[in-house]
Design a protein around this motif. Structure first.
Motif, PDB file in Angstrom:
ATOM      1  N   MET A   1       0.848  -1.181   0.000  1.00 51.41           N
ATOM      2  CA  MET A   1       0.000   0.000   0.000  1.00 51.41           C
ATOM      3  C   MET A   1       0.889   1.238   0.000  1.00 51.41           C
ATOM      4  O   MET A   1       1.754   1.391   0.849  1.00 51.41           O
ATOM      5  N   LYS A   2       0.681   2.121  -0.965  1.00 54.60           N
ATOM      6  CA  LYS A   2       1.466   3.348  -1.070  1.00 54.60           C
ATOM      7  C   LYS A   2       0.724   4.479  -0.363  1.00 54.60           C
ATOM      8  O   LYS A   2      -0.420   4.778  -0.687  1.00 54.60           O
ATOM      9  N   GLU A   3       1.401   5.092   0.593  1.00 53.11           N
ATOM     10  CA  GLU A   3       0.800   6.157   1.410  1.00 53.11           C
ATOM     11  C   GLU A   3       1.498   7.482   1.135  1.00 53.11           C
ATOM     12  O   GLU A   3       2.713   7.543   0.986  1.00 53.11           O
ATOM     13  N   LEU A   4       0.692   8.547   1.104  1.00 52.46           N
ATOM     14  CA  LEU A   4       1.209   9.892   0.890  1.00 52.46           C
ATOM     15  C   LEU A   4       0.596  10.840   1.910  1.00 52.46           C
ATOM     16  O   LEU A   4      -0.615  10.805   2.155  1.00 52.46           O
ATOM     17  N   LEU A   5       1.430  11.685   2.484  1.00 52.05           N
ATOM     18  CA  LEU A   5       0.982  12.776   3.343  1.00 52.05           C
ATOM     19  C   LEU A   5       1.286  14.083   2.628  1.00 52.05           C
ATOM     20  O   LEU A   5       2.428  14.321   2.226  1.00 52.05           O
ATOM     21  N   ILE A   6       0.264  14.922   2.480  1.00 52.01           N
ATOM     22  CA  ILE A   6       0.433  16.243   1.878  1.00 52.01           C
ATOM     23  C   ILE A   6       0.304  17.279   2.983  1.00 52.01           C
ATOM     24  O   ILE A   6      -0.755  17.391   3.619  1.00 52.01           O
ATOM     25  N   ASP A 106      -1.447  17.197 -11.373  1.00 45.40           N
ATOM     26  CA  ASP A 106      -0.769  16.543 -12.501  1.00 45.40           C
ATOM     27  C   ASP A 106       0.270  15.542 -12.009  1.00 45.40           C
ATOM     28  O   ASP A 106       0.393  14.443 -12.558  1.00 45.40           O
ATOM     29  N   TRP A 107       1.022  15.912 -10.973  1.00 45.91           N
ATOM     30  CA  TRP A 107       2.030  15.030 -10.401  1.00 45.91           C
ATOM     31  C   TRP A 107       1.374  13.763  -9.844  1.00 45.91           C
ATOM     32  O   TRP A 107       1.858  12.650 -10.072  1.00 45.91           O
ATOM     33  N   LEU A 108       0.251  13.931  -9.152  1.00 47.14           N
ATOM     34  CA  LEU A 108      -0.448  12.790  -8.557  1.00 47.14           C
ATOM     35  C   LEU A 108      -0.987  11.833  -9.617  1.00 47.14           C
ATOM     36  O   LEU A 108      -0.990  10.613  -9.411  1.00 47.14           O
ATOM     37  N   ARG A 109      -1.445  12.373 -10.734  1.00 48.43           N
ATOM     38  CA  ARG A 109      -2.013  11.529 -11.793  1.00 48.43           C
ATOM     39  C   ARG A 109      -0.998  10.527 -12.331  1.00 48.43           C
ATOM     40  O   ARG A 109      -1.383   9.487 -12.871  1.00 48.43           O
ATOM     41  N   ASP A 112       0.593   6.178  -8.110  1.00 44.18           N
ATOM     42  CA  ASP A 112      -0.424   5.185  -7.759  1.00 44.18           C
ATOM     43  C   ASP A 112      -0.539   5.070  -6.238  1.00 44.18           C
ATOM     44  O   ASP A 112      -0.251   4.022  -5.676  1.00 44.18           O
ATOM     45  N   TYR A 113      -0.936   6.140  -5.585  1.00 45.47           N
ATOM     46  CA  TYR A 113      -1.100   6.101  -4.133  1.00 45.47           C
ATOM     47  C   TYR A 113      -2.439   5.474  -3.781  1.00 45.47           C
ATOM     48  O   TYR A 113      -3.464   5.791  -4.385  1.00 45.47           O
ATOM     49  N   ASP A 114      -2.416   4.594  -2.785  1.00 46.25           N
ATOM     50  CA  ASP A 114      -3.644   3.979  -2.280  1.00 46.25           C
ATOM     51  C   ASP A 114      -4.325   4.875  -1.259  1.00 46.25           C
ATOM     52  O   ASP A 114      -5.551   4.917  -1.178  1.00 46.25           O
ATOM     53  N   THR A 115      -3.494   5.546  -0.441  1.00 48.40           N
ATOM     54  CA  THR A 115      -4.038   6.430   0.596  1.00 48.40           C
ATOM     55  C   THR A 115      -3.313   7.769   0.544  1.00 48.40           C
ATOM     56  O   THR A 115      -2.100   7.824   0.344  1.00 48.40           O
ATOM     57  N   LEU A 138      -6.804  11.268  -8.176  1.00 49.37           N
ATOM     58  CA  LEU A 138      -6.755   9.877  -7.701  1.00 49.37           C
ATOM     59  C   LEU A 138      -8.142   9.460  -7.208  1.00 49.37           C
ATOM     60  O   LEU A 138      -8.361   9.290  -5.999  1.00 49.37           O
ATOM     61  N   PRO A 139      -9.096   9.285  -8.111  1.00 49.33           N
ATOM     62  CA  PRO A 139     -10.477   9.055  -7.688  1.00 49.33           C
ATOM     63  C   PRO A 139     -10.700   7.785  -6.878  1.00 49.33           C
ATOM     64  O   PRO A 139     -11.696   7.689  -6.152  1.00 49.33           O
ATOM     65  N   ASN A 140      -9.796   6.824  -6.946  1.00 49.65           N
ATOM     66  CA  ASN A 140      -9.981   5.573  -6.209  1.00 49.65           C
ATOM     67  C   ASN A 140      -9.114   5.464  -4.968  1.00 49.65           C
ATOM     68  O   ASN A 140      -9.129   4.437  -4.290  1.00 49.65           O
ATOM     69  N   ALA A 141      -8.380   6.510  -4.652  1.00 45.90           N
ATOM     70  CA  ALA A 141      -7.564   6.504  -3.432  1.00 45.90           C
ATOM     71  C   ALA A 141      -8.446   6.800  -2.222  1.00 45.90           C
ATOM     72  O   ALA A 141      -9.449   7.505  -2.323  1.00 45.90           O
ATOM     73  N   ALA A 142      -8.048   6.266  -1.086  1.00 45.41           N
ATOM     74  CA  ALA A 142      -8.691   6.604   0.184  1.00 45.41           C
ATOM     75  C   ALA A 142      -8.055   7.903   0.671  1.00 45.41           C
ATOM     76  O   ALA A 142      -6.860   7.946   0.964  1.00 45.41           O
TER      77      ALA A 142
END
Length: 175
Positions: A1-6, A106-109, A112-115, A138-142
């Protein structure tokens, strides 16, 4: 699972500078702790920075909000406190001249982050608008926003922003 904090716009001018407000400084330690947790778990951390030039007064935002803030290179533009000290070389930083960042979307597109979790300032302006950009990219990310890690100078607008986030299927925790 790939996680990102913004980490959204946790800059000196929004904490104790030109547009600072009581309570914003209290987020510093908790956001820095969250950054450390995400890194320890192998996740990524990125930052956005509100960034204006000397022509700020001539911009649409400057006309509607005539308070110069986050002028690039000034102390008020810098990331605040422990959060600023958490920035590592190589961490993506998105400078943005308005509330959301198209460059971030654009960068996020291309990833492939899951969360994805957002935190920072101001809840009903930049956190909300960047959360919408994340949802579009990322329409399918949590996507989550921890209510303890964001704030506003207006408590009513803060609560309304959290409601709107939930309404667009972004999970708001610790409310």
């Amino acid at each position: 699972m790939k996680e990102l904090l913004i980490v959204v716009d946790y800059q000196k001018d929004f904490v104790d500078g030109a547009l600072g407000f009581a309570g914003a400084e209290a987020l510093d330690g908790p956001i820095a702790q969250r950054i450390a947790q995400v890194r320890a778990g192998g996740g990524d951390v990125i930052f956005t920075m509100d960034t204006h030039g000397t022509d700020y007064a001539d911009t649409m935002e400057g006309k509607k909000l005539p308070v110069a803030h986050c002028l690039k290179g000034t102390p008020g533009w810098q990331l605040y406190g422990q959060v600023g000290a958490s920035l590592l070389p190589g961490d993506p930083v998105f400078e943005k001249e308005t509330f959301p960042s198209l460059d971030l979307a654009d960068w996020l597109r291309e990833r492939d982050y899951d969360t994805v979790e957002l935190c920072g300032l101001v809840s009903h302006i930049c956190v909300l608008s960047n959360a919408v950009m994340v949802k579009a990219a990322l329409p399918n990310a949590a996507i989550t926003v921890d209510a303890r890690l964001t704030a506003s100078y207006d408590s009513d607008l803060h609560q309304k922003a959290l409601d709107v986030l939930e309404g667009i299927h972004i999970t708001v925790t610790d409310r």
